[in-house]
Design a protein around this motif. Structure first.
Motif, PDB file in Angstrom:
ATOM      1  N   GLU A 220      54.247 -31.707 -53.129  1.00  0.00           N
ATOM      2  CA  GLU A 220      54.286 -31.639 -51.626  1.00  0.00           C
ATOM      3  C   GLU A 220      55.333 -32.497 -51.252  1.00  0.00           C
ATOM      4  OE1 GLU A 220      52.570 -32.777 -47.469  1.00  0.00           O
ATOM      5  OE2 GLU A 220      51.242 -33.471 -49.363  1.00  0.00           O
ATOM      6  N   PHE A 221      55.212 -33.825 -52.051  1.00  0.00           N
ATOM      7  CA  PHE A 221      56.056 -35.054 -51.646  1.00  0.00           C
ATOM      8  C   PHE A 221      57.418 -34.744 -52.131  1.00  0.00           C
ATOM      9  CE2 PHE A 221      58.282 -38.952 -53.492  1.00  0.00           C
ATOM     10  CZ  PHE A 221      58.642 -39.451 -52.482  1.00  0.00           C
ATOM     11  N   THR A 222      57.691 -33.913 -53.457  1.00  0.00           N
ATOM     12  CA  THR A 222      58.969 -33.663 -53.911  1.00  0.00           C
ATOM     13  C   THR A 222      59.536 -32.240 -53.102  1.00  0.00           C
ATOM     14  OG1 THR A 222      58.049 -32.154 -55.522  1.00  0.00           O
ATOM     15  CG2 THR A 222      58.499 -34.540 -56.329  1.00  0.00           C
ATOM     16  N   GLU A 223      58.814 -31.820 -52.413  1.00  0.00           N
ATOM     17  CA  GLU A 223      59.339 -30.277 -51.811  1.00  0.00           C
ATOM     18  C   GLU A 223      60.010 -29.394 -52.744  1.00  0.00           C
ATOM     19  OE1 GLU A 223      61.848 -32.093 -49.046  1.00  0.00           O
ATOM     20  OE2 GLU A 223      60.415 -32.650 -47.743  1.00  0.00           O
ATOM     21  N   LEU A 224      59.597 -29.536 -53.978  1.00  0.00           N
ATOM     22  CA  LEU A 224      60.171 -28.436 -54.989  1.00  0.00           C
ATOM     23  C   LEU A 224      59.825 -27.279 -54.877  1.00  0.00           C
ATOM     24  CD1 LEU A 224      60.854 -31.264 -57.947  1.00  0.00           C
ATOM     25  CD2 LEU A 224      62.804 -29.928 -56.372  1.00  0.00           C
ATOM     26  N   GLY A 225      58.491 -26.907 -54.559  1.00  0.00           N
ATOM     27  CA  GLY A 225      57.718 -25.886 -54.419  1.00  0.00           C
ATOM     28  C   GLY A 225      57.734 -24.957 -55.675  1.00  0.00           C
ATOM     29  N   ASP A 226      58.096 -23.763 -55.792  1.00  0.00           N
ATOM     30  CA  ASP A 226      58.452 -22.847 -56.804  1.00  0.00           C
ATOM     31  C   ASP A 226      59.037 -23.467 -57.920  1.00  0.00           C
ATOM     32  OD1 ASP A 226      56.556 -21.195 -55.586  1.00  0.00           O
ATOM     33  OD2 ASP A 226      58.084 -19.953 -54.951  1.00  0.00           O
ATOM     34  N   TYR A 227      59.813 -24.245 -57.622  1.00  0.00           N
ATOM     35  CA  TYR A 227      60.771 -24.763 -58.732  1.00  0.00           C
ATOM     36  C   TYR A 227      59.978 -25.566 -59.972  1.00  0.00           C
ATOM     37  CZ  TYR A 227      65.660 -23.926 -58.128  1.00  0.00           C
ATOM     38  OH  TYR A 227      66.984 -23.322 -58.241  1.00  0.00           O
ATOM     39  N   LEU A 228      58.815 -26.034 -59.325  1.00  0.00           N
ATOM     40  CA  LEU A 228      58.139 -26.774 -60.482  1.00  0.00           C
ATOM     41  C   LEU A 228      57.762 -26.007 -61.521  1.00  0.00           C
ATOM     42  CD1 LEU A 228      55.798 -29.156 -57.887  1.00  0.00           C
ATOM     43  CD2 LEU A 228      57.538 -29.771 -59.802  1.00  0.00           C
TER      44      LEU A 228
END
Lengths: 276, 271
Positions: free
Chosen positions: B137-145
């Motif tokens: 949530e903090f990194t806002e990377l979403g599906d990229y993770l």
């Protein structure tokens, strides 16, 4: 050391990762480890049983087990010398106990060993009748009793081998980080050692030349520490007669090696990050 | 109690060139006199006579030219280098963010990298599993993770690294310059989180060339020059002496209010 043990989840995970990493995007993945071991053992077993006039049913398993154990030793020694050099980046950027890198490497080698053990199981299944009865290998004086409950001795033997792997990697790793000549030296002699160690030949063959008495020729094997390490694991897996003096030699190496490694660790642990 | 104490510490690097790092040289040296003995190995004094004492709540900026010893000092504080002379005592859980490429495997996914980073920083697997959602949530990377790390931009890697270190409640946070690659919106978020972290428990040491970052994150500063501490004091004074201008002079009143500084340093307004 204690910190490193506490971080066992870390090196455990990293060791697994190393293997998965190597075979990422490959279809059969880590099975390649097993396949390459299988083909090598089969080819060497066929070749040397013919050359030395040995019974294939007992000699092929002998070469297989010897080669599996040797592969573990080889991995530990060659990668052990480079364990700190190869992890330069991690050492300089993350404060983790030095032993973490050693344990990760040894754990990876143990996993390789377990993969290779599948070859042993197959070979055992194929030659089960020949190995469970009494047998003699060409040149042997004694008769081997065949596989029995003594096979469980292989477990403490391998555990001892792993314990030794850790000190070897710590000691050789520290020395090689300081003196960069050590890895090439070891790489160039390790092949010679492979042929000098009873892996594709067996000690019984030497009896042909010594007529069974103690003789300088037999010392070729006895003075080779790797022979003893190999023998404590190999003999139970093949149901061969095992002399207790192998355990004594291995035990002595364990104590002396660990003492040296601990001294090196205490005095030079802090210097490794400067040397890499 | 979180604390960093360094007394008269020096860090000297032996520079082994190919010749002196070999056994041959050592062996030959014994035969032919003193050639190649230990004393002839050149040494780089990276840090010299460092005295630092940091306590809970300190947010220190490290300034200085390239090669002044900022990164080496950070590694000394991280416990990676033990001082060759002098001594140091560091108490508290350390989380360093130095080189973003190291300890991150480009071939595996962001999730797996989060796990490995966390394990390296002394967490257990279970603890990390609990934190993964928070980090995502903090990194806002979403599906990229779930994508391999090699597909990430530099800024995204910074987000991941910061996400991990800030989630594990470190007591001592050491940051090297690299974090400049994130965008302003994320920086704001990271700042809040870092400030929060430092307030809760801890020490922040941050090496940077960017006044803006320093102003946002630090209150005191250390000026390193040629491996020595040249000046130590409040951020404003140190940066003013180092750069010759007030780091706050071009900031908007809102920003100044937020970081609790008066627009002009009393008595030195004219500079």
């Amino acid at each position: 050391m204690r910190d490193a043990w506490r971080q066992r989840e870390l090196w455990g995970h990293l060791g697994w990762q190393d293997i998965k990493q190597r075979y990422r995007r490959s279809v059969i993945g880590p099975l390649w480890i097993t396949i390459s071991m299988g083909t090598t053992a089969l080819a060497l077993g066929l070749l040397y049983s013919t050359l030395l006039g040995q019974e294939l049913a007992t000699f092929l398993p002998y070469v297989t087990v010897g080669f599996i154990v040797w592969n573990f030793i080889l991995g530990v020694v060659t990668e052990g010398t480079e364990v700190f050099i190869a992890n330069e980046g991690l050492i300089k950027h993350l404060p983790a106990p030095m032993t973490v890198h050693v344990l990760r490497m040894v754990w990876r080698q143990v996993l390789f060993f377990v993969h290779n053990l599948a070859v042993y199981v197959v070979v055992l299944a194929v030659f089960f009748p020949a190995l469970t009865e009494q047998y003699k290998m060409e040149g042997d004086v004694v008769t081997h009793p065949g596989i029995s409950w003594t096979i469980v001795l292989a477990i403490p033997a391998f555990a001892l081998l792993v314990v030794n792997a850790v000190w070897v990697a710590i000691l050789f790793g520290i020395i090689s980080t300081r003196f960069r000549d050590i890895p090439p030296v070891i790489h160039s002699f390790i092949n010679l050692i492979f042929f000098m160690t009873p892996i594709v030949w067996h000690v019984g063959v030497l009896n042909k030349f010594t007529e069974g008495d103690g003789n300088w020729k037999i010392l070729i094997a006895e003075f080779n520490p790797l022979y003893h390490f190999l023998e404590i694991v190999r003999a139970p897996l093949l149901g061969q007669v095992q002399d207790w003096h192998h355990w004594v030699v291995v035990g002595a190496f364990t104590v002396v090696g660990w003492a040296l490694a601990l001294v090196a660790l205490r005095n030079y642990r802090a210097r490794v990050s400067y040397w890499v | 109690m979180v604390s960093i104490d360094v007394w008269n510490a020096s860090v000297d690097f032996p520079i082994f060139d190919a010749k002196s790092r070999s056994l041959k040289k050592l062996a030959l040296g014994k035969v032919g006199g003193k050639i190649g003995s230990e004393g002839r190995i050149p040494i780089i004094e990276a840090l010299h006579d460092i005295n630092i004492s940091l306590r809970h709540g300190d947010r220190v900026g490290l300034v200085g030219h390239n090669g002044a010893g900022k990164s080496t000092l950070l590694r000394l504080l991280a416990g990676i280098y033990e001082p060759t002379r002098g001594s140091s005592r560091i108490q508290g859980k350390i989380a360093p963010v130095f080189d973003l490429g190291v300890g991150m495997d480009p071939e595996i996914s962001g999730y797996e990298n989060i796990m490995i980073r966390g394990l390296f920083l002394g967490m257990t697997r279970k603890e990390m599993e609990k934190r993964v959602d928070d980090i995502a949530e903090f990194t806002e990377l979403g599906d990229y993770l779930s994508m391999p790390l090699r597909t990430y931009s530099t800024g995204m890697r910074v987000r991941l690294a910061l996400g991990v270190v800030t989630s594990i409640d470190p007591e001592i946070l050491l940051l090297d310059e690299g974090i400049g690659a994130v965008d302003a919106a994320f920086l704001e978020k990271a700042r809040d989180r870092l400030n929060d972290l430092v307030k809760r428990s801890g020490i922040l040491v941050f090496a940077s060339h960017s006044d803006d970052f320093l102003v946002e994150l630090c209150n005191t500063a250390i000026w390193m020059d040629e491996g020595r501490v040249k000046m130590q004091g409040s951020l404003r004074e140190v940066v003013r002496t180092y750069k010759g201008r007030d780091p706050y002079e071009h900031l908007s009143p809102e920003t100044l209010e937020r970081i609790g500084q008066s627009p002009v340093l009393s008595g030195n307004g004219g500079e």
